[in-house]
Write a protein that holds these residues in place. Structure first.
Motif, PDB file in Angstrom:
ATOM      1  N   LEU A 291     -33.098 -84.023  58.124  1.00  0.00           N
ATOM      2  CA  LEU A 291     -32.393 -82.984  58.852  1.00  0.00           C
ATOM      3  C   LEU A 291     -33.307 -81.853  59.210  1.00  0.00           C
ATOM      4  N   ALA A 292     -33.895 -81.460  58.076  1.00  0.00           N
ATOM      5  CA  ALA A 292     -35.066 -80.087  58.366  1.00  0.00           C
ATOM      6  C   ALA A 292     -35.836 -80.461  59.191  1.00  0.00           C
ATOM      7  N   VAL A 293     -36.498 -81.570  59.270  1.00  0.00           N
ATOM      8  CA  VAL A 293     -37.576 -82.134  60.396  1.00  0.00           C
ATOM      9  C   VAL A 293     -36.850 -81.983  61.767  1.00  0.00           C
ATOM     10  N   ALA A 294     -35.821 -82.611  61.818  1.00  0.00           N
ATOM     11  CA  ALA A 294     -35.116 -82.626  63.117  1.00  0.00           C
ATOM     12  C   ALA A 294     -34.783 -81.174  63.557  1.00  0.00           C
ATOM     13  N   LEU A 295     -34.524 -80.214  62.781  1.00  0.00           N
ATOM     14  CA  LEU A 295     -34.058 -78.763  63.025  1.00  0.00           C
ATOM     15  C   LEU A 295     -35.218 -78.013  63.544  1.00  0.00           C
ATOM     16  N   PHE A 296     -36.487 -78.377  62.887  1.00  0.00           N
ATOM     17  CA  PHE A 296     -37.785 -77.732  62.982  1.00  0.00           C
ATOM     18  C   PHE A 296     -38.191 -78.197  64.326  1.00  0.00           C
ATOM     19  N   CYS A 297     -38.110 -79.491  64.809  1.00  0.00           N
ATOM     20  CA  CYS A 297     -38.580 -79.918  66.110  1.00  0.00           C
ATOM     21  C   CYS A 297     -37.790 -79.471  67.104  1.00  0.00           C
ATOM     22  N   ILE A 298     -36.546 -79.304  66.942  1.00  0.00           N
ATOM     23  CA  ILE A 298     -35.649 -78.691  68.096  1.00  0.00           C
ATOM     24  C   ILE A 298     -36.034 -77.058  68.163  1.00  0.00           C
ATOM     25  N   GLY A 299     -36.475 -76.567  66.960  1.00  0.00           N
ATOM     26  CA  GLY A 299     -36.759 -75.056  67.070  1.00  0.00           C
ATOM     27  C   GLY A 299     -38.081 -75.130  67.918  1.00  0.00           C
ATOM     28  N   VAL A 300     -39.290 -75.869  67.546  1.00  0.00           N
ATOM     29  CA  VAL A 300     -40.523 -75.877  68.193  1.00  0.00           C
ATOM     30  C   VAL A 300     -40.204 -76.049  69.638  1.00  0.00           C
ATOM     31  N   TYR A 301     -39.615 -77.085  70.031  1.00  0.00           N
ATOM     32  CA  TYR A 301     -39.446 -77.487  71.729  1.00  0.00           C
ATOM     33  C   TYR A 301     -38.618 -76.260  72.159  1.00  0.00           C
ATOM     34  N   GLY A 302     -37.475 -75.577  71.491  1.00  0.00           N
ATOM     35  CA  GLY A 302     -36.722 -74.337  72.409  1.00  0.00           C
ATOM     36  C   GLY A 302     -38.039 -73.182  72.220  1.00  0.00           C
ATOM     37  N   VAL A 303     -38.873 -72.932  71.643  1.00  0.00           N
ATOM     38  CA  VAL A 303     -39.876 -71.881  71.586  1.00  0.00           C
ATOM     39  C   VAL A 303     -40.906 -72.411  72.711  1.00  0.00           C
ATOM     40  N   LEU A 304     -41.306 -73.594  72.779  1.00  0.00           N
ATOM     41  CA  LEU A 304     -42.324 -73.736  73.642  1.00  0.00           C
ATOM     42  C   LEU A 304     -41.670 -74.146  75.277  1.00  0.00           C
ATOM     43  N   ALA A 305     -40.709 -74.646  75.369  1.00  0.00           N
ATOM     44  CA  ALA A 305     -40.054 -75.160  76.762  1.00  0.00           C
ATOM     45  C   ALA A 305     -39.192 -74.078  77.526  1.00  0.00           C
ATOM     46  N   ARG A 306     -38.536 -73.191  76.510  1.00  0.00           N
ATOM     47  CA  ARG A 306     -37.770 -71.969  77.053  1.00  0.00           C
ATOM     48  C   ARG A 306     -38.442 -70.593  77.304  1.00  0.00           C
ATOM     49  N   ARG A 307     -38.077 -70.077  78.269  1.00  0.00           N
ATOM     50  CA  ARG A 307     -38.670 -68.779  78.805  1.00  0.00           C
ATOM     51  C   ARG A 307     -37.617 -67.678  78.580  1.00  0.00           C
ATOM     52  N   ASN A 308     -36.545 -67.979  78.237  1.00  0.00           N
ATOM     53  CA  ASN A 308     -35.467 -66.808  77.794  1.00  0.00           C
ATOM     54  C   ASN A 308     -35.772 -66.370  76.495  1.00  0.00           C
ATOM     55  N   ALA A 309     -35.872 -65.036  76.056  1.00  0.00           N
ATOM     56  CA  ALA A 309     -36.187 -64.567  75.009  1.00  0.00           C
ATOM     57  C   ALA A 309     -35.209 -64.702  73.976  1.00  0.00           C
ATOM     58  N   ILE A 310     -33.840 -64.717  74.433  1.00  0.00           N
ATOM     59  CA  ILE A 310     -32.762 -65.026  73.495  1.00  0.00           C
ATOM     60  C   ILE A 310     -32.802 -66.363  72.957  1.00  0.00           C
ATOM     61  N   THR A 311     -33.140 -67.287  73.811  1.00  0.00           N
ATOM     62  CA  THR A 311     -33.322 -68.653  73.244  1.00  0.00           C
ATOM     63  C   THR A 311     -34.432 -68.959  72.646  1.00  0.00           C
ATOM     64  N   MET A 312     -35.320 -68.011  72.952  1.00  0.00           N
ATOM     65  CA  MET A 312     -36.620 -68.237  71.897  1.00  0.00           C
ATOM     66  C   MET A 312     -36.419 -67.524  70.500  1.00  0.00           C
ATOM     67  N   LEU A 313     -35.444 -66.662  70.390  1.00  0.00           N
ATOM     68  CA  LEU A 313     -35.161 -65.997  68.994  1.00  0.00           C
ATOM     69  C   LEU A 313     -34.212 -67.127  68.267  1.00  0.00           C
ATOM     70  N   MET A 314     -33.352 -67.564  69.074  1.00  0.00           N
ATOM     71  CA  MET A 314     -32.331 -68.700  68.330  1.00  0.00           C
ATOM     72  C   MET A 314     -33.379 -69.949  67.819  1.00  0.00           C
ATOM     73  N   SER A 315     -34.359 -70.312  68.575  1.00  0.00           N
ATOM     74  CA  SER A 315     -35.162 -71.211  68.389  1.00  0.00           C
ATOM     75  C   SER A 315     -35.903 -71.048  66.897  1.00  0.00           C
ATOM     76  N   PHE A 316     -36.318 -69.773  66.944  1.00  0.00           N
ATOM     77  CA  PHE A 316     -37.143 -69.170  65.643  1.00  0.00           C
ATOM     78  C   PHE A 316     -36.071 -69.133  64.506  1.00  0.00           C
ATOM     79  N   GLU A 317     -34.970 -68.887  64.696  1.00  0.00           N
ATOM     80  CA  GLU A 317     -33.831 -69.021  63.755  1.00  0.00           C
ATOM     81  C   GLU A 317     -33.837 -70.495  63.181  1.00  0.00           C
ATOM     82  N   LEU A 318     -33.816 -71.471  64.045  1.00  0.00           N
ATOM     83  CA  LEU A 318     -33.590 -72.894  63.622  1.00  0.00           C
ATOM     84  C   LEU A 318     -34.888 -73.269  62.720  1.00  0.00           C
TER      85      LEU A 318
END
Length: 112
Positions: free
Chosen positions: A9-36
């Motif tokens: 579960l932690a690996v899945a959460l971390f991978c979703i967070g990395v994808y969110g940081v690398l693929a998204r350009r919205n700063a709020i989405t990037m912050l949510m990905s860091f939180e994940l």
């Protein structure tokens, strides 16, 4: 419960967070990905602490520090995003890179 379940579960959460940081350009989405990603780290700490029963609660103590760090990070990040939105009307991370102020006497490409 076997330790592999929270770790997966932690690996899945971390991978979703990395994808969110690398693929998204919205700063709020990037912050949510860091939180994940920070939540994945916290889950790992607690899972390993529960797996290694020694009575010290080291993983839980470190998890509290990670949660405190996440709260401070989200507070500072939201303050920066609000200033960016108030000043420029967008929260695009790519456009924010181009907002560096020139030193006195220097000219930017837009001014020339």
């Amino acid at each position: 419960m076997p330790i592999i379940v929270p770790l997966l579960l932690a690996v899945a959460l971390f991978c979703i967070g990395v994808y969110g940081v690398l693929a998204r350009r919205n700063a709020i989405t990037m912050l949510m990905s860091f939180e994940l990603m920070l939540n994945a780290v916290t889950l790992n700490l607690v899972a390993f602490d529960a797996w290694r029963v020694d009575g010290l609660a080291t993983g839980q103590t470190l998890a509290v520090f990670v949660i405190t760090l996440a709260a401070a990070e989200i507070g500072l990040g939201l303050a920066i995003i609000l200033l960016l939105f108030r000043g420029h009307g967008h929260v695009d991370a790519d456009a924010a890179r181009d907002l560096v102020e020139a030193a006195p006497g220097e000219h930017t490409e837009v001014e020339q």
